[in-house]
Design a protein around this motif. Structure first.
Motif, short mmCIF file in Angstrom:
data_model
loop_
_atom_site.label_atom_id
_atom_site.label_comp_id
_atom_site.label_asym_id
_atom_site.label_seq_id
_atom_site.Cartn_x
_atom_site.Cartn_y
_atom_site.Cartn_z
N CYS A 46 -0.82 3.61 8.38
CA CYS A 46 -1.24 3.99 7.03
C CYS A 46 -2.09 5.25 7.00
O CYS A 46 -1.71 6.23 6.38
N THR A 52 7.27 2.77 4.47
CA THR A 52 7.67 2.11 5.72
C THR A 52 6.72 2.48 6.85
O THR A 52 6.27 1.62 7.60
N SER A 112 3.61 0.61 6.48
CA SER A 112 3.70 -0.82 6.82
C SER A 112 3.83 -1.01 8.33
O SER A 112 3.71 -2.11 8.82
#
Ligand SMILES: NC(=O)C1=CN([C@@H]2O[C@H](COP(=O)(O)OP(=O)(O)OC[C@H]3O[C@@H](n4cnc5c(N)ncnc54)[C@H](O)[C@@H]3O)[C@@H](O)[C@H]2O)C=CC1
Ligand SMILES: O=C(CO)COP(=O)(O)O
Length: 331
Positions: A304, A297, A300
Motif C-alpha cells: 500500500c 491489487t 492488497s
C-alpha cells in the motif's frame, strides 16, 4: 399485415401481469427487509441491554445507562456545520431525533434556521424534512451549546481532525461526562502521533468518556442526494455502538453497521484515503479500470504505502507534464 399490427400480441396480458407482479414482489421484499432489519436492530439492542444487566452482577454499574435506553427521539448535537456535519444532522433528523447543529458563524446559523439551508456547504440541498414535527435547529454561541449539552446527550463530532483535540481541551468543561461522543474524523493527531481515541481522552483529561467512531464509505454530498449509503460505527462498548446505530439508521437511505474494533475503523478510515486520492487522480487523468485495479491489487498485496506513493508520484508527473504541454500549446 394491418391485422397483425392491430391485433394484440400473443399473451398480451401476460407481460403486464408479470411486470406488475415483479414490481409488487420487489415492493413486498423491500418492505419485509425493512421489517427484518428493524427487528434485528431491536434484538441487537435488547441483547446488549441484557448483557449489560448481566455485567452488573460483576459489580459494573449499569444504572447510568438505563435512562437513555433506545428511546426514539433522542437529542443529537452535531458539532460543525461543514459538509459532513450538515449531512450528519440531516441523517439524524430523518432518523427522527431532535437534532441541533453547532457552528460559529451567526449568518450561517440564521440561514439554517430561517431557510432550512446551509448557505456555505451543500447549498443545493434543503435541510427541511417533510412530515417532521421539528426541524434541524442551528445554534452559534457557546452559551447555547452549553445549554444543549445536557447529561446523556449524543454528540456527533464533525470538526476537522487536527482541530479536534484542541477543541475538546478548550471546551471540556461544557462536555458532560456521560455524553457519548461519536467522532467522524479518523487517523492520527499529528502533534502527538496519537489516534483520535487517545488524543480526545487526553484532551478531556478523562479515561471513561463514552466514545464511538463513525466511518463510511461515505461522502456528504451523496448522503444528501439520497444515495443508499452504509456506515460503520465502532466503539469499545457495544452498548454505545448500537446506540449510534439506532440513532443514525434512517431506514430509508442510510444504514449503520456495528463494529467492536474502534482502532481498525480509525486506521482503516484514514489509510484508505491515499488510495482514494490515487483513484481520483487515475480517474481524473482519464485512465480506466486497468490502472485503478493495478493500484488496488498492488495495495492488497501489502504494498500500500509504496504503490500509493509511486502511483501518486507518477500520476503527479503526468499532471505536471500535461500542464507543461498545455502551457506550451497556449504559448
Ligand atoms: N466530507 C465528507 O464526506 C466526510 C468528512 N468526514 C470527516 O468529517 C470531518 C469534517 O469534514 P468536512 O465537513 O468535510 O470539513 P469542512 O471543512 O467542510 O467542515 C468543517 C467545519 O468545521 C468548522 N469549524 C472549524 N473549527 C471550528 C470551531 N472551533 N468551532 C466550530 N466550528 C468549527 C468549519 O467552519 C467548517 O464549517 C473531518 O474530520 C472529516 O474527516 C468523514 C467522512 C466523510
Ligand atoms: O475520509 C473521508 C473524507 O474525509 C471519508 O471517510 P469515510 O468514508 O471512511 O468516513
Amino acid at each position: 399485415m394491418a391485422a397483425s399490427i392491430s391485433s394484440p400480441p400473443r399473451g398480451g396480458f401476460l407481460l403486464p401481469a408479470m411486470a406488475a407482479s415483479f414490481c409488487a414482489g420487489i415492493v413486498a421484499a423491500t418492505h419485509l427487509m425493512r421489517l427484518r432489519d428493524r427487528e434485528r436492530l431491536r434484538k441487537a439492542a435488547s441483547r446488549t441491554q441484557k448483557n449489560l444487566m448481566r455485567s452488573s452482577r460483576f459489580g459494573i454499574d449499569v444504572a447510568k445507562f438505563i435512562p437513555y435506553r433506545f428511546q426514539k427521539k433522542q437529542k443529537v448535537v452535531v458539532l460543525g456545520a461543514g459538509s459532513f456535519g450538515t449531512s450528519m444532522a440531516f441523517v439524524s433528523q430523518t432518523a427522527g431525533n431532535e437534532t441541533i447543529i453547532y457552528m460559529r458563524d451567526p449568518k450561517q446559523c440564521e440561514a439554517i434556521n430561517r431557510q432550512g439551508r446551509n448557505p456555505k456547504y451543500l447549498t443545493d440541498h434543503s435541510l427541511r424534512i417533510e412530515g417532521a414535527d421539528n426541524q434541524i435547529r442551528g445554534i452559534c454561541t457557546l452559551e447555547d451549546l452549553e445549554k444543549e449539552l445536557t447529561p446523556g446527550v449524543v454528540i456527533i463530532h464533525a470538526l476537522p481532525c487536527q482541530l479536534t483535540p484542541p477543541w475538546f481541551a478548550e471546551h471540556k468543561d461544557i462536555i458532560p461526562r456521560d455524553a457519548l461522543i461519536c467522532c467522524t474524523c479518523k487517523g492520527l493527531y499529528l502533534e502527538t502521533n496519537q489516534l483520535m481515541s487517545h488524543a480526545i481522552l487526553d484532551a478531556l483529561d478523562r479515561v471513561d468518556q463514552p466514545l464511538a467512531f463513525l466511518s463510511g464509505p461515505s461522502f456528504a454530498e451523496e448522503i444528501m442526494r439520497g444515495f443508499p449509503t452504509t456506515l460503520v460505527v465502532a466503539s469499545d462498548s457495544s452498548f454505545h455502538a448500537v446506540r449510534v446505530q439506532q440513532l443514525m439508521s434512517n431506514f430509508r437511505t442510510v444504514r449503520v453497521f456495528v463494529s467492536d474494533d474502534p482502532i481498525g475503523v480509525q486506521l482503516g478510515g484514514a489509510l484508505k484515503n491515499p488510495l482514494a486520492v490515487g483513484a481520483g487522480m487515475i480517474s481524473g487523468l482519464g485512465f480506466g479500470t486497468n490502472t485503478l485495479s493495478a493500484m488496488v491489487t498492488r495495495a492488497s498485496h501489502g504494498k500500500c504505502p509504496r504503490s500509493c506513493v509511486s502511483f501518486l508520484h507518477s500520476a503527479a508527473n503526468s499532471v505536471f507534464s500535461l500542464t507543461r504541454k498545455i502551457e506550451t500549446i497556449q504559448s
